[in-house]
Design a protein around this motif. Structure first.
Motif, PDB file in Angstrom:
ATOM      1  N   ALA A   1      13.895 -10.531  79.691  1.00  0.00           N
ATOM      2  CA  ALA A   1      14.293 -11.179  78.433  1.00  0.00           C
ATOM      3  C   ALA A   1      15.033 -12.492  78.664  1.00  0.00           C
ATOM      4  CB  ALA A   1      15.155 -10.225  77.610  1.00  0.00           C
ATOM      5  N   ALA A   2      15.840 -12.582  79.715  1.00  0.00           N
ATOM      6  CA  ALA A   2      16.626 -13.786  79.962  1.00  0.00           C
ATOM      7  C   ALA A   2      15.734 -15.010  80.156  1.00  0.00           C
ATOM      8  CB  ALA A   2      17.516 -13.596  81.179  1.00  0.00           C
ATOM      9  N   ASN A   3      14.504 -14.802  80.601  1.00  0.00           N
ATOM     10  CA  ASN A   3      13.600 -15.926  80.821  1.00  0.00           C
ATOM     11  C   ASN A   3      13.077 -16.531  79.522  1.00  0.00           C
ATOM     12  OD1 ASN A   3      12.789 -16.350  83.897  1.00  0.00           O
ATOM     13  ND2 ASN A   3      13.213 -14.172  83.569  1.00  0.00           N
ATOM     14  N   PHE A   4      13.235 -15.831  78.409  1.00  0.00           N
ATOM     15  CA  PHE A   4      12.882 -16.433  77.127  1.00  0.00           C
ATOM     16  C   PHE A   4      13.990 -17.353  76.620  1.00  0.00           C
ATOM     17  CE2 PHE A   4       9.748 -13.090  77.216  1.00  0.00           C
ATOM     18  CZ  PHE A   4       8.661 -13.639  76.561  1.00  0.00           C
ATOM     19  N   ASP A   5      15.195 -17.248  77.206  1.00  0.00           N
ATOM     20  CA  ASP A   5      16.275 -18.186  76.904  1.00  0.00           C
ATOM     21  C   ASP A   5      16.246 -19.381  77.849  1.00  0.00           C
ATOM     22  OD1 ASP A   5      17.554 -16.735  74.748  1.00  0.00           O
ATOM     23  OD2 ASP A   5      18.204 -15.289  76.264  1.00  0.00           O
ATOM     24  N   GLN A   6      15.990 -19.129  79.114  1.00  0.00           N
ATOM     25  CA  GLN A   6      15.863 -20.199  80.121  1.00  0.00           C
ATOM     26  C   GLN A   6      14.916 -19.701  81.198  1.00  0.00           C
ATOM     27  OE1 GLN A   6      19.550 -21.682  81.698  1.00  0.00           O
ATOM     28  NE2 GLN A   6      18.548 -23.126  83.074  1.00  0.00           N
ATOM     29  N   LEU A   7      13.751 -20.305  81.251  1.00  0.00           N
ATOM     30  CA  LEU A   7      12.697 -19.811  82.134  1.00  0.00           C
ATOM     31  C   LEU A   7      12.962 -20.183  83.586  1.00  0.00           C
ATOM     32  CD1 LEU A   7       9.942 -18.457  82.541  1.00  0.00           C
ATOM     33  CD2 LEU A   7       8.875 -20.679  82.081  1.00  0.00           C
ATOM     34  N   ASP A   8      12.908 -19.186  84.462  1.00  0.00           N
ATOM     35  CA  ASP A   8      12.913 -19.423  85.898  1.00  0.00           C
ATOM     36  C   ASP A   8      11.515 -19.926  86.271  1.00  0.00           C
ATOM     37  OD1 ASP A   8      12.885 -19.358  88.651  1.00  0.00           O
ATOM     38  OD2 ASP A   8      13.464 -17.246  88.832  1.00  0.00           O
ATOM     39  N   PRO A   9      11.404 -21.140  86.850  1.00  0.00           N
ATOM     40  CA  PRO A   9      10.068 -21.676  87.162  1.00  0.00           C
ATOM     41  C   PRO A   9       9.213 -20.714  87.979  1.00  0.00           C
ATOM     42  CG  PRO A   9      11.736 -23.373  87.447  1.00  0.00           C
ATOM     43  CD  PRO A   9      12.477 -22.093  87.205  1.00  0.00           C
ATOM     44  N   ALA A  10       9.841 -19.893  88.819  1.00  0.00           N
ATOM     45  CA  ALA A  10       9.070 -18.959  89.642  1.00  0.00           C
ATOM     46  C   ALA A  10       8.444 -17.848  88.810  1.00  0.00           C
ATOM     47  CB  ALA A  10       9.971 -18.349  90.718  1.00  0.00           C
ATOM     48  N   LYS A  11       8.891 -17.689  87.558  1.00  0.00           N
ATOM     49  CA  LYS A  11       8.378 -16.618  86.697  1.00  0.00           C
ATOM     50  C   LYS A  11       7.260 -17.084  85.771  1.00  0.00           C
ATOM     51  CE  LYS A  11      11.330 -13.538  88.175  1.00  0.00           C
ATOM     52  NZ  LYS A  11      10.862 -12.373  88.991  1.00  0.00           N
ATOM     53  N   GLU A  12       6.927 -18.360  85.805  1.00  0.00           N
ATOM     54  CA  GLU A  12       5.846 -18.841  84.940  1.00  0.00           C
ATOM     55  C   GLU A  12       4.565 -18.063  85.221  1.00  0.00           C
ATOM     56  OE1 GLU A  12       3.578 -23.039  83.718  1.00  0.00           O
ATOM     57  OE2 GLU A  12       5.019 -22.973  85.363  1.00  0.00           O
ATOM     58  N   TRP A  13       3.824 -17.747  84.178  1.00  0.00           N
ATOM     59  CA  TRP A  13       2.580 -16.981  84.193  1.00  0.00           C
ATOM     60  C   TRP A  13       2.799 -15.478  84.353  1.00  0.00           C
ATOM     61  CZ3 TRP A  13      -1.081 -19.736  82.226  1.00  0.00           C
ATOM     62  CH2 TRP A  13      -1.200 -21.093  82.526  1.00  0.00           C
ATOM     63  N   THR A  14       4.035 -15.030  84.460  1.00  0.00           N
ATOM     64  CA  THR A  14       4.288 -13.592  84.559  1.00  0.00           C
ATOM     65  C   THR A  14       3.827 -12.896  83.275  1.00  0.00           C
ATOM     66  OG1 THR A  14       6.184 -13.899  86.026  1.00  0.00           O
ATOM     67  CG2 THR A  14       6.069 -11.816  84.819  1.00  0.00           C
ATOM     68  N   GLN A  15       3.165 -11.757  83.410  1.00  0.00           N
ATOM     69  CA  GLN A  15       2.710 -10.992  82.252  1.00  0.00           C
ATOM     70  C   GLN A  15       3.858 -10.134  81.712  1.00  0.00           C
ATOM     71  OE1 GLN A  15      -1.753  -9.955  82.238  1.00  0.00           O
ATOM     72  NE2 GLN A  15      -1.060  -9.303  84.253  1.00  0.00           N
ATOM     73  N   VAL A  16       4.076 -10.260  80.393  1.00  0.00           N
ATOM     74  CA  VAL A  16       5.185  -9.563  79.742  1.00  0.00           C
ATOM     75  C   VAL A  16       4.632  -8.684  78.622  1.00  0.00           C
ATOM     76  CG1 VAL A  16       7.416  -9.830  78.585  1.00  0.00           C
ATOM     77  CG2 VAL A  16       6.648 -11.561  80.232  1.00  0.00           C
ATOM     78  N   ARG A  17       5.174  -7.473  78.530  1.00  0.00           N
ATOM     79  CA  ARG A  17       4.785  -6.556  77.446  1.00  0.00           C
ATOM     80  C   ARG A  17       5.770  -6.710  76.290  1.00  0.00           C
ATOM     81  NH1 ARG A  17       4.645  -2.484  80.208  1.00  0.00           N
ATOM     82  NH2 ARG A  17       2.390  -2.177  80.479  1.00  0.00           N
ATOM     83  N   LEU A  18       5.241  -7.046  75.120  1.00  0.00           N
ATOM     84  CA  LEU A  18       6.038  -7.248  73.913  1.00  0.00           C
ATOM     85  C   LEU A  18       5.543  -6.295  72.826  1.00  0.00           C
ATOM     86  CD1 LEU A  18       5.696 -11.154  73.885  1.00  0.00           C
ATOM     87  CD2 LEU A  18       7.649  -9.875  74.800  1.00  0.00           C
ATOM     88  N   LYS A  19       6.479  -5.734  72.073  1.00  0.00           N
ATOM     89  CA  LYS A  19       6.101  -4.840  70.978  1.00  0.00           C
ATOM     90  C   LYS A  19       6.887  -5.227  69.749  1.00  0.00           C
ATOM     91  CE  LYS A  19       5.153   0.037  70.038  1.00  0.00           C
ATOM     92  NZ  LYS A  19       5.255   1.430  70.548  1.00  0.00           N
ATOM     93  N   GLY A  20       6.179  -5.572  68.659  1.00  0.00           N
ATOM     94  CA  GLY A  20       6.865  -6.009  67.461  1.00  0.00           C
ATOM     95  C   GLY A  20       5.897  -6.349  66.347  1.00  0.00           C
ATOM     96  N   THR A  21       6.374  -7.153  65.412  1.00  0.00           N
ATOM     97  CA  THR A  21       5.604  -7.504  64.227  1.00  0.00           C
ATOM     98  C   THR A  21       5.505  -9.019  64.108  1.00  0.00           C
ATOM     99  OG1 THR A  21       6.434  -5.515  63.110  1.00  0.00           O
ATOM    100  CG2 THR A  21       5.423  -7.225  61.729  1.00  0.00           C
ATOM    101  N   TYR A  22       4.285  -9.532  63.878  1.00  0.00           N
ATOM    102  CA  TYR A  22       4.079 -10.966  63.691  1.00  0.00           C
ATOM    103  C   TYR A  22       4.641 -11.421  62.346  1.00  0.00           C
ATOM    104  CZ  TYR A  22       0.834 -11.462  67.663  1.00  0.00           C
ATOM    105  OH  TYR A  22       0.271 -11.519  68.923  1.00  0.00           O
ATOM    106  N   GLN A  23       5.264 -12.602  62.351  1.00  0.00           N
ATOM    107  CA  GLN A  23       5.735 -13.239  61.118  1.00  0.00           C
ATOM    108  C   GLN A  23       4.696 -14.283  60.711  1.00  0.00           C
ATOM    109  OE1 GLN A  23       8.472 -12.005  59.700  1.00  0.00           O
ATOM    110  NE2 GLN A  23       8.763 -10.635  61.473  1.00  0.00           N
TER     111      GLN A  23
END
Length: 297
Positions: free
Chosen positions: A62-84
């Motif tokens: 989650a912290a990478n959505f506040d400030q992305l670590d360049p080494a984490k770019e392209w990492t696959q993330v599982r998200l569960k929620g509702t589209y606005q």
């Protein structure tokens, strides 16, 4: 026979200095190309490791959505929620495979209350209204599970966009247009979602892992730098041969070299001149050469 003492003259020292400067410039350009290649290779390694790597739960990254670590770019993330869907935005001027188009951004509010931006894909330019796609496929309502790849937010561009559109994926500007906080350090590029919509935007292709021609360009610049010294050595060798020839002609004729050839450039052309003794008649061959010279041949 003469030696290479002429290399200590100001003229030849100047030639050598020019070769050194040229070689230094070539090495600098070669290093620049190597640095560019190293950056490309590093990015390729990151893509190969993350693009098809293990899927990480949002809570663990989650912290990478506040400030992305360049080494984490392209990492696959599982998200569960509702589209606005009501806060959907279209990003302008987004080419894909050489074709102009748009990208579709939709906020996704997660089960823990955080809201992240998902780029659902690409749309071609429309035919019905200039500056707008013809249709924008909508995600399914309700809770969805999304697999997205982390991408960094983009800088603000100094150009406007129509209502409902963005000039770039500037998440801070996006956050100012909605009435709730969103994560502005990175967004997710859609890989898959469940349940999937009946119609989706065009999926993004895998990023290129071609390292380009930087290595060959670097080797070419280095070769040019080496050739500068090879050319200098060849010129010096030819000068030495010409000096030896001058000395031999002068010794055989008894005429000083300066009178035979003058004090011209170090690279002036040489002719096999036969020097006649005073009062001697020219040979038939010499007379023919003189006639041709007089006629401009």
């Amino acid at each position: 026979m003469k030696t290479y003492k002429f290399l200590l003259t100001s003229r030849w020292l100047g030639y050598f200095a020019m070769a050194v400067v040229f070689a230094i410039a070539c090495v600098a350009l070669g290093n620049w190309q190597m640095n560019r290649r190293n950056a490309v290779v590093e990015n390729i390694h990151k893509i190969q490791q993350n693009y098809a790597g293990a899927v990480v739960d949002y809570a663990n990254i989650a912290a990478n959505f506040d400030q992305l670590d360049p080494a984490k770019e392209w990492t696959q993330v599982r998200l569960k929620g509702t589209y606005q869907n009501s806060d959907q935005r279209i990003v302008r001027n987004r080419p894909l495979n050489g074709a102009p188009g748009y990208e579709v951004l939709v906020p996704l509010t997660l089960e823990n209350g955080d809201t992240v931006i998902v780029d659902r894909g690409w749309l071609p330019i429309g035919n019905n209204e200039a500056g707008h796609p013809d249709t924008v496929p909508q995600p399914v309502p309700g809770v969805v599970e999304v697999i997205a790849r982390l991408k960094p937010a983009e800088p603000k561009l100094d150009r406007g966009a129509p209502e409902g559109q963005l000039a770039s994926i500037d998440l801070k500007e996006y956050a100012g247009q909605v009435g709730y906080p969103i994560k502005t350090g990175s967004y997710g590029q859609l890989a898959s979602e469940s349940p999937a919509a009946a119609i989706n935007p065009v999926a993004f292709p895998a990023p290129s892992i071609d390292e380009g021609s930087h290595l060959s360009y670097a080797l070419q610049w280095i070769a040019f730098g080496i050739l500068a010294f090879i050319g200098f050595g060849y010129a010096a060798r030819m000068q030495r041969r010409n000096d030896d020839f001058d000395a031999l002609e002068a010794a055989e004729s008894g005429v000083p070299v300066e009178e035979l050839y003058g004090r011209g450039s170090a690279f002036h052309p040489r002719r096999h001149v036969k020097v006649r003794k005073p009062g001697a008649k020219p040979s038939a061959e010499e007379a023919e050469d003189a006639l041709l010279d007089a006629q401009g041949f």
